[in-house]
Design a protein around this motif. Structure first.
Motif, mmCIF file in Angstrom:
data_model
loop_
_atom_site.group_PDB
_atom_site.id
_atom_site.type_symbol
_atom_site.label_atom_id
_atom_site.label_comp_id
_atom_site.label_asym_id
_atom_site.label_seq_id
_atom_site.Cartn_x
_atom_site.Cartn_y
_atom_site.Cartn_z
ATOM 1 N N UNK A 182 0.837 -1.206 0.000
ATOM 2 C CA UNK A 182 0.000 0.000 0.000
ATOM 3 C C UNK A 182 0.875 1.260 0.000
ATOM 4 N N UNK A 183 0.374 2.292 -0.618
ATOM 5 C CA UNK A 183 1.034 3.583 -0.716
ATOM 6 C C UNK A 183 2.288 3.554 -1.592
ATOM 7 N N UNK A 184 2.421 2.503 -2.391
ATOM 8 C CA UNK A 184 3.479 2.445 -3.394
ATOM 9 C C UNK A 184 2.836 2.614 -4.766
ATOM 10 N N UNK A 185 3.558 3.220 -5.685
ATOM 11 C CA UNK A 185 3.013 3.408 -7.020
ATOM 12 C C UNK A 185 4.085 3.426 -8.082
ATOM 13 N N UNK A 186 3.685 3.044 -9.287
ATOM 14 C CA UNK A 186 4.571 3.146 -10.445
ATOM 15 C C UNK A 186 3.914 4.037 -11.489
ATOM 16 N N UNK A 187 4.736 4.729 -12.244
ATOM 17 C CA UNK A 187 4.220 5.633 -13.275
ATOM 18 C C UNK A 187 5.151 5.707 -14.451
ATOM 19 N N UNK A 188 4.600 6.140 -15.585
ATOM 20 C CA UNK A 188 5.352 6.183 -16.831
ATOM 21 C C UNK A 188 5.172 7.557 -17.463
ATOM 22 N N UNK A 189 6.202 8.033 -18.156
ATOM 23 C CA UNK A 189 6.125 9.294 -18.883
ATOM 24 C C UNK A 189 7.014 9.259 -20.103
ATOM 25 N N UNK A 190 6.579 9.936 -21.161
ATOM 26 C CA UNK A 190 7.340 9.953 -22.413
ATOM 27 C C UNK A 190 7.240 11.328 -23.061
ATOM 28 N N UNK A 191 8.266 11.687 -23.815
ATOM 29 C CA UNK A 191 8.208 12.889 -24.639
ATOM 30 C C UNK A 191 9.415 12.951 -25.554
ATOM 31 N N UNK A 192 9.237 13.558 -26.710
ATOM 32 C CA UNK A 192 10.374 13.954 -27.534
ATOM 33 C C UNK A 192 10.505 15.452 -27.371
ATOM 34 N N UNK A 193 11.616 15.895 -26.817
ATOM 35 C CA UNK A 193 11.748 17.305 -26.467
ATOM 36 C C UNK A 193 11.546 18.183 -27.696
ATOM 37 N N UNK A 194 10.549 19.045 -27.619
ATOM 38 C CA UNK A 194 10.161 19.956 -28.695
ATOM 39 C C UNK A 194 9.709 19.216 -29.952
ATOM 40 N N UNK A 195 9.509 17.897 -29.849
ATOM 41 C CA UNK A 195 9.216 17.061 -31.018
ATOM 42 C C UNK A 195 10.322 17.171 -32.065
ATOM 43 N N UNK A 196 11.507 17.620 -31.629
ATOM 44 C CA UNK A 196 12.649 17.816 -32.522
ATOM 45 C C UNK A 196 13.924 17.176 -31.999
ATOM 46 N N UNK A 197 14.040 17.102 -30.670
ATOM 47 C CA UNK A 197 15.298 16.714 -30.051
ATOM 48 C C UNK A 197 15.203 15.272 -29.526
ATOM 49 N N UNK A 198 15.825 15.003 -28.379
ATOM 50 C CA UNK A 198 15.929 13.641 -27.881
ATOM 51 C C UNK A 198 14.571 13.076 -27.461
#
Length: 746
Positions: free
Chosen positions: A598-614
């Motif tokens: 309890x009180x533990x969680x996992x999360x995910x996030x993604x992005x291409x910086x400016x849709x131009x870079x990494x």
């Protein structure tokens, strides 16, 4: 480059300037050219077909110089901010020139000696300056081979380069200075370059030790704060207690009588003291603070009211995406999301307060500064002091990194003004902690609103997004962008705030999702005037925009009853590199991982910086303590694709640093202020992440792409890390928090 390294070289450098016409070509821009500067402070493009920043500075000898003794100098207009940039740029050039990194002399950010590359910002340095150096050094290497071949009467293809020497098939050798003799490098770069094949790289792709570290860890002269010049005076400024306050009285005579005080300056509401010793300057400043009387000032809104205020201020409404059908008036029940996100003002909070040194000598003003844009600052200082542009020189000298605009430009303006008040004496100015905090430009408070819907197949059918933000780019180029210019008896007004256009964007940076959206609208409500002074902070609007997008993706995935990672992959089928990064992070993290306790969680996030870079994807595991409200970040797994990796250790450092900094912003950081002014004057009133809060484990996987273009990585982790934290905290607590910082106490 430290002061100790810079000053002894000046005679030699001046002799170099007398021998050629290079400097006039790329430093003395006509007035019309300055008007064309874009948000990155870049000069106009000379040849759009050239790679990287060769587009604006096409001369080979602006980038690579070979002395008669064979010494090779690599020049870049970008500034080392503690990111390892100098090392990466040297690696790139040394790779093509067949040199060891320690055999290369590097000059960065000097308005007399380096090309104009605008600001060191936006993850452009390796992508643009590195690309320019890659091609310039390859072309110079070809000229070295051709020069040696002509002298030996052999084919150029028969000549090899190694360790600073050209080698003939029969064993003859000559150093680079002899090989280049008679060849003028002051020539435009060609549009194609004889690059080495990536399979032959010896340096690019390797973790070369940082060139800037030794002086920093051995107590050497590494920072502008370390500079000590003969006859130098120490200065401290007295800032108003709040923006808009006016100085009505100050007993300057009493301060002039204090021990060691050499001068007291008052110009309107601008106050400063100069002394022969730093501590005496501090004592005089404190005394002057006590004797100064101020009146007036601009009241600030209450933090709880600021976001509603932002949504009602006059705005420029800019539609940056409109395609397909508009969002239905009635969202489908059970298949739609509607949410509003807010972010408070955030401070750069540089650990070391800003500092600069200036010297007016024989009508020439030299300023050593940790600005991120020596050329734009030079223009602003010339306007501020009334000097001709060619009589002002700015030399980048490392200071406390800030990744954006902190007080560095303002204190450079202080140093310039005070050096003009005391000609012939170098003047060192350092801000106090509370001055840095009260007067730096903050990262803007922002509001985002999103509405999204799914179709019957569980795919996104409609996306409607709006954001409200003030300016993220008030960097100097105009003197009115500098605090001292506002305080003078004849103040200089700043130029109006302007939105930064897409695809870079400002507040709307990364507001365009990379996901497939058949029907979408995105609107940037740009606010030219907001209650507090704001400017650039690492990643600009990408921080909250990616949080908004990525937490909405999790909500939509839950409605579609699809794993969040699989839901993202469904909408990235048109972006194979993005899919690779998402899969790599998920694999590294062993996603999906069931909640362990309890009180533990996992999360995910993604992005291409400016849709131009990494491209960056991040998975996070955290634990939340409901009794204390404290979050412990247990594990972070990140994958990144930044094209051709130059220095893997440097890339990991940037990603790890971005992960930690983003965690601090996202969980804790917010400016404290109110109608009486700014309250965040120290570390107790502006808490940042402490060592105890750093993630317990960070793993990085790099997806190297040999031979592909460099993609900037320095700011790419901010948004994905923030989004992963928000998603993990929501799972741990069962509650969605849409206000940043997530653990707000104000």
């Amino acid at each position: 480059m430290s002061a100790g390294q810079s000053s002894p070289d000046l005679p030699a450098r001046r002799a170099f300037l007398r021998r050629g016409s290079l400097i006039v070509g790329f430093t003395l821009l006509p007035a019309a050219a300055w008007a064309e500067f874009n948000g990155m402070g870049m000069p106009p493009v000379a040849n759009p077909r050239l790679p990287g920043n060769l587009k604006s500075t096409p001369w080979l000898d602006a980038w690579i110089r070979v002395a008669p003794d064979g010494t090779v100098t690599v020049c870049s207009g970008k500034a080392e901010l503690g990111t390892g940039l100098r090392t990466a740029l040297v690696q790139i050039a040394a790779e093509q020139l067949e040199l060891a990194p320690n055999a290369v002399r590097f000059i960065g950010g000097d308005t007399t000696l380096t090309p104009n590359e605008g600001f060191t910002a936006g993850s452009h340095s390796v992508a643009d300056s590195g690309t320019a150096l890659l091609h310039a050094s390859a072309q110079v290497a070809a000229l070295l081979r051709a020069g040696a071949a002509a002298q030996w009467h052999v084919p150029a293809a028969a000549v090899t380069l190694r360790g600073g020497a050209a080698l003939a098939p029969d064993g003859r050798r000559m150093h680079y200075g002899a090989a280049i003799a008679g060849i003028d490098l002051h020539r435009h770069a060609a549009e194609t370059s004889p690059l080495r094949a990536p399979a032959q790289y010896r340096l690019i792709g390797k973790s070369v030790p940082r060139l800037d570290i030794p002086a920093k860890v051995t107590g050497g002269a590494a920072y502008v704060q370390d500079m000590r010049l003969p006859g130098m005076l120490h200065a401290r400024v007295v800032r108003p207690p709040r923006p808009g306050a006016r100085l009505v009285a100050a007993d300057l005579a009493a301060i002039r009588r204090l021990p060691g005080v050499r001068h007291v300056v008052r110009d309107g509401s601008y106050l400063a003291v100069l002394a022969d010793d730093e501590w005496r300057a501090v004592q005089a400043m404190r005394a002057l603070e006590g004797l100064a009387r101020w009146e007036g000032g601009t009241p600030l809104p209450a933090p709880g009211d600021v976001h509603a205020l932002l949504q009602h201020l006059p705005a420029q409404d800019i539609t940056i995406l409109r395609k397909g059908a508009p969002l239905p008036a009635e969202l489908p029940p059970g298949r739609s999301v509607s949410a509003r996100f807010t972010k408070q003002y955030v401070m750069h909070a540089s650990i070391g307060p800003s500092c600069a040194v200036a010297h007016l000598d024989g009508g020439q003003l030299t300023v050593w500064t940790h600005t991120q844009g020596v050329y734009p600052l030079r223009h602003a200082l010339a306007e501020l002091t009334g000097m001709a542009l060619e009589n002002v020189r700015c030399i980048h000298t490392e200071g406390a990194g800030c990744y954006g605009q902190n007080g560095a430009d303002d204190v450079a303006a202080d140093a310039a003004l005070l050096a003009c008040a005391m000609p012939g004496h170098p003047v060192r100015v350092q801000l106090m902690r509370e001055q840095e905090n009260l007067w730096e430009p903050f990262a803007p408070a922002m509001v985002t609103q999103v509405k999204a819907a799914l179709d019957d197949a569980g795919r996104i059918s409609h996306w409607d997004y709006e954001l409200w933000s003030g300016s993220h780019n008030e960097r100097p180029g105009n003197a009115g962008k500098l605090v001292p210019a506002w305080l003078l008896a004849r103040p200089i007004a700043p130029t109006p705030s302007e939105p930064m256009p897409q695809p870079e964007g400002g507040g709307d940076r990364n507001a365009l999702p990379l996901y497939a959206l058949p029907n979408a609208r995105v609107v940037n409500h740009f606010l030219p005037v907001t209650p507090l002074r704001t400017s650039a902070m690492r990643s600009l609007g990408a921080h909250i925009n990616i949080v908004t997008i990525e937490t909405t993706m999790d909500r939509l995935a839950a409605l579609a009853q699809v794993d969040p990672v699989q839901f993202r992959l469904r909408h990235l089928a048109h972006e194979p590199r993005a899919m690779d990064v998402v899969r790599a992070a998920a694999q590294l993290f062993h996603w999906p991982r069931p909640r362990s306790r309890p009180w533990h969680g996992t999360g995910f996030g993604f992005g291409q910086y400016k849709n131009l870079m990494a491209y960056v994807a991040i998975a996070v595991e955290l634990a939340f303590n409901p009794d204390t409200g404290v979050v412990r970040i247990l594990r972070v797994a990140a994958a990144a694709d930044c094209g051709q990796v130059v220095n893997p250790d440097g890339v990991r450092n940037q990603l790890e640093g971005g992960i930690i900094q983003s965690a601090s912003w996202t969980l804790l950081e917010q400016l404290r202020y109110g109608p009486d002014g700014i309250a965040s004057i120290d570390w107790s009133s502006y808490p940042i992440l402490r060592f105890s809060g750093v993630p317990q484990h960070i793993e990085i996987r790099l997806l190297d792409r040999p031979g592909m273009p460099f993609l900037g990585v320095a700011e790419a982790a901010q948004g994905p890390m923030a989004a992963a934290l928000a998603n993990a905290l929501a799972q741990a607590t069962g509650l969605r928090r849409d206000a940043l910082p997530l653990l707000a106490t104000q």
